[in-house]
Design an enzyme around this catalytic site. Sequence first.
Site, PDB file in Angstrom:
ATOM      1  N   GLU A 177       0.867  -1.176   0.000  1.00  0.00           N
ATOM      2  CA  GLU A 177       0.000   0.000   0.000  1.00  0.00           C
ATOM      3  C   GLU A 177       0.903   1.226   0.000  1.00  0.00           C
ATOM      4  O   GLU A 177       1.478   1.582   1.032  1.00  0.00           O
ATOM      5  CB  GLU A 177      -0.930  -0.010   1.218  1.00  0.00           C
ATOM      6  CG  GLU A 177      -1.791  -1.257   1.325  1.00  0.00           C
ATOM      7  CD  GLU A 177      -2.716  -1.472   0.140  1.00  0.00           C
ATOM      8  OE1 GLU A 177      -2.850  -0.538  -0.688  1.00  0.00           O
ATOM      9  OE2 GLU A 177      -3.292  -2.550   0.023  1.00  0.00           O
ATOM     10  N   CYS A 234      -1.935   9.027   2.883  1.00  0.00           N
ATOM     11  CA  CYS A 234      -1.574   8.534   1.555  1.00  0.00           C
ATOM     12  C   CYS A 234      -2.685   8.748   0.538  1.00  0.00           C
ATOM     13  O   CYS A 234      -2.412   8.864  -0.657  1.00  0.00           O
ATOM     14  CB  CYS A 234      -1.171   7.065   1.612  1.00  0.00           C
ATOM     15  SG  CYS A 234      -2.450   5.972   2.261  1.00  0.00           S
TER      16      CYS A 234
END
Length: 489
Positions: free
Chosen positions: A225, A259
Site C-alpha cells: 500500500e 496517503c
Amino acid sequence: MSAQPAVASTNDHGIDDLATLLDRQRAAFTARGEPSGFRERRDALRRFEDALVARRTDIAAAISADFGGRAPQESMLELFVVLDDLRHARGRLKRWMRPRRVSANWQFLPSRARLMPQPLGVVGVIGAFNYPVMTALSPAVGALAAGNHVMIKPSERTPKTSALIAEIVAGVFAPEEVGVVVGDDAVAEQFSKLPFDHLVFTGSTRVGKLIMRDAAEHLVPVTLELGGKSPAIVGPGYDLKHAAETIVQTKLLNAGQTCVTGDYALVADGDRDAFLEHARAAIRRFYPSLVDNPDYGRVLMARDWERLDAWVREAGDGGATVEQFNPAREDCNSGNGVFPPTLVSGAPDDIRLSREEIFGPVLPVATYRTLDDAIAQVNRGERPLALYFFSRRRADVDRVLRRTIAGGVSINGCGYHAIQHNLPFGGVGASGIGAYHGRSGFERFSHMKPVLFQSRLTKAGALLQPPFGAMAAWVLGFMLHNRPRRERF
C-alpha cells in the site's frame, strides 16, 4: 533504539530473535492439524476489539505524544477504522469461511466444483508512521479472520504507539498467534527478509521497492500500500465552495500525512481564482491558530518539514504564487513540527512539488482547459493511489472513470472510499500491489483452494484414453469447436 528487536510476548522465557518467533508461529500453525474454526476466530476478533476499545484514550495519548501533538479526534477516527473492520469481519465470518460453489465446465457435468478458503500460514505486517494503529492493525484483522498467525512490525517513528500496540496485543494473544516486533530501521529490514507466507507493507514507493526486493528472495507474495500524486479534479460547473472545503479539509488532516489525500487540485482555467478564494476562507476558518491549536497536526519528522520547506521555496523561486497561512503569527519550525497550510498556484511542471508526492499540508492548484486536458494531465503521471472528481454531470463522471486508472475513486468527496467494507483498498502500478478490507481482505490472506468433485458419470477422460481412435477424434473435435466435428490429425 538498539537494532536488537524487542518482541511482545507472554512467554516467560522471552523471544529475542525474529526468525525464532516466525518458527514458533509456523510450528503452532502446523500443530493445529487443520485451520482454526469459526468460533475460535470470532472470539479472537471480539477479544481484540474489547481490548482496543478499553485502551482507546491511551492510544490517542500515545499517538499525540509521538507526533508532538495530534487531535484525539483524528486518532479516534483512525481507531474507528480498525474497530469497524473487526466488527464487520466478526459479523460475516461464518459466511466467508464457507466453501463456495462454482460451476464446473459443462463438458465435465455433473461434476461439482468448490472454492475452499484456507489460511496461508504466517502473515507479516509492516505499518507506517502516519496512521500507526490503522496501518499496523487493519491488515492484521483480515489475516486473523482468514485464520492466519500474524507478526506485526509497527513504525519505529512512533515508539510510544508501537509499544502500546505491543502491550495490547500481548494481553489478547499468545506470541505464537500474534507477535508484535518493535525496533529501529535495522529491525524493519530484518523483518522484511523473513520467509513469511504473505507480507503487507504500507509506506512510500521508494521503500516499497526495497520490501519487494527482499520478499522476492523467498518468493513471498506481497501486498504493498504505497502512495503517489492523487489528483482532485473539480469538474466544470461544480460548486467551487464545496469542492475547495472538502479538498482542503482532507489535505490538512494529519498535517497532510495521509496517503489517500488529494495531492493536488485541478480546476478549470476560469475557476482558479474563485477556487483559491474559497480555499483561503476554509483554511482560515478551520485553523485560526497553528502551534497552540490542538486540532492542527504536526509533521512528525524534522527532515520532512525541511523537505517541504525546500520544495515550497523552489516553487516560489520558479515563479509560482505561494500563500502560507499563519493567522496568529506563531513560530512554525522543524523543531515543533508545525508547517503552515500552504497554497501554491502556477507552479512549473518540472519542480519537485509538481513531480513527487508531497505528503504534507501543501496544496498545489493547477488548471486545465478542457476535461480531456485534465484527464491527459493525470494520465501522464504514474497511476495514483486515489483519484477524486467533483461533478454533477453523469457523462463527465463516466468519462473520467473510463479513461483514468487509479487505486480507488471518490466522486464528490475525498478519502472515504478507502474505508468501505465492500470496496477493496489498494493501489495499482506504482501506487501499490493487492488490496484488502472486508471480504477482500479475508480472500487476500487466504488460499482459495479449488476443488473438483468429479462425477463417475463424467466420461470426457475415459473417452480420451489411448490408444486414440475415432471416438477421441470426435470428442476432441466437439471440445475444440463446440459442435459435432471430427478433429483430423
